[in-house]
Design a protein around this motif. Structure first.
Motif, mmCIF file in Angstrom:
data_model
loop_
_atom_site.group_PDB
_atom_site.id
_atom_site.type_symbol
_atom_site.label_atom_id
_atom_site.label_comp_id
_atom_site.label_asym_id
_atom_site.label_seq_id
_atom_site.Cartn_x
_atom_site.Cartn_y
_atom_site.Cartn_z
ATOM 1 N N GLN A 1 80.164 32.406 32.444
ATOM 2 C CA GLN A 1 81.156 31.560 31.777
ATOM 3 C C GLN A 1 81.975 30.689 32.730
ATOM 4 O O GLN A 1 82.276 29.536 32.410
ATOM 5 N N PRO A 2 82.371 31.178 33.916
ATOM 6 C CA PRO A 2 83.208 30.333 34.796
ATOM 7 C C PRO A 2 82.459 29.176 35.450
ATOM 8 O O PRO A 2 83.091 28.301 36.049
ATOM 9 N N GLU B 1 75.530 24.681 37.579
ATOM 10 C CA GLU B 1 75.636 25.847 38.453
ATOM 11 C C GLU B 1 74.948 27.055 37.842
ATOM 12 O O GLU B 1 74.246 27.797 38.544
ATOM 13 N N ARG B 2 75.141 27.272 36.552
ATOM 14 C CA ARG B 2 74.530 28.434 35.894
ATOM 15 C C ARG B 2 73.023 28.437 36.087
ATOM 16 O O ARG B 2 72.435 29.433 36.514
ATOM 17 N N ARG B 3 72.405 27.330 35.760
ATOM 18 C CA ARG B 3 70.939 27.284 35.813
ATOM 19 C C ARG B 3 70.425 27.386 37.251
ATOM 20 O O ARG B 3 69.514 28.166 37.542
ATOM 21 N N LYS B 4 71.020 26.624 38.140
ATOM 22 C CA LYS B 4 70.511 26.606 39.511
ATOM 23 C C LYS B 4 70.737 27.929 40.229
ATOM 24 O O LYS B 4 69.863 28.401 40.972
ATOM 25 N N LEU B 5 71.880 28.541 40.032
ATOM 26 C CA LEU B 5 72.152 29.804 40.714
ATOM 27 C C LEU B 5 71.244 30.920 40.203
ATOM 28 O O LEU B 5 70.805 31.778 40.973
ATOM 29 N N PHE C 1 71.638 26.563 46.103
ATOM 30 C CA PHE C 1 72.140 27.917 46.329
ATOM 31 C C PHE C 1 72.647 28.071 47.765
ATOM 32 O O PHE C 1 73.727 28.617 48.009
ATOM 33 N N ILE C 2 71.869 27.576 48.715
ATOM 34 C CA ILE C 2 72.281 27.660 50.122
ATOM 35 C C ILE C 2 73.597 26.926 50.327
ATOM 36 O O ILE C 2 74.535 27.447 50.945
ATOM 37 N N ARG C 3 73.681 25.713 49.812
ATOM 38 C CA ARG C 3 74.901 24.916 50.001
ATOM 39 C C ARG C 3 76.089 25.536 49.257
ATOM 40 O O ARG C 3 77.233 25.424 49.702
#
Length: 227
Positions: free
Chosen positions: A69-70, A75-79, A107-109
């Protein structure tokens, strides 16, 4: 053991953690290919990492869980993609090779400035694959709102700033006092100072200036229709 189980649906429940050890998950579900945890109560990235324990897992659904949620949609999809290297379908959408690479680099960045003791193990795996990546430079992609141009009329040259959100007709009104011509007798030509070809007539009164691609240093030529 559930050797024949191919799909596991745990959606819309209060499951807030995956407590089974990794080796137990692999032993219990050796052929699991799809799992839905949609609107479950998962709150930890460690639970997402545990999905890697299923040796044949290909598809995951994780919409609506508290953990995500945060984060922004991107970000949700890529992480999640970066943490699940074997998953080829996430939330119903295929994960392409290009998207996977983008997600892993993201993810690295994302974790590059996080203290080492808080960095997930997957980060170190991806560093081995891609090396340590620098954060991407922030680029403002908004169109330029104004430009400093040279206005040429007869033998005169005047440098002025023009708004690019205005139209050709509005520019003529702005130039009226400078060139001492009524707008109805004014011909405008735009010259890109970096282009190899000649001036372009600005013939359509309602055309917005930004559509010409006007930049600092370009030139506007003004001629009289009665000349």
């Amino acid at each position: 053991m559930f050797p024949s189980l191919d799909t596991l649906v745990l959606a819309n429940n209060h499951l807030n953690a995956i407590e089974e050890p990794d080796d137990s998950l692999a032993r219990l579900f050796p052929n699991l290919r799809s799992i839905s945890l949609h609107k479950s109560g998962l709150q930890s990235w460690e639970d997402i990492d545990k999905l890697n324990s299923f040796p044949k897992l290909e598809e995951v659904r994780l919409l609506g869980i508290p953990l995500l949620q945060p984060y922004t949609t991107e970000e949700r999809r890529k992480l999640v993609i970066a943490r699940l290297p074997s998953v080829s379908k996430l939330n119903g959408s295929v994960v392409t090779e290009g998207e996977r690479e983008d997600s892993e680099r993201f993810f690295i960045r994302y974790y590059v400035d996080v203290p080492q003791e808080e960095v997930p193990f997957r980060y170190h795996e991806l560093i081995t694959k891609y090396g340590k990546l620098e954060p991407l430079a922030e680029v403002d992609l908004r169109p330029q709102s104004s430009a400093k141009v040279e206005v040429h009329y007869n033998d005169q040259v005047e440098e002025m700033s023009i708004r690019l959100d205005q139209t050709v007709a509005e520019l003529k009104k702005q130039l009226k006092t400078l060139v001492q011509l009524p707008t109805s007798n004014m011909l405008l030509y735009y010259f890109d100072h970096e282009a190899p070809f000649g001036p372009e007539e600005m013939k359509y009164s309602s055309r917005a200036l930004h559509s010409f691609g006007i930049r600092d240093g370009d030139k506007i030529y003004v001629e009289s229709k009665t000349k």
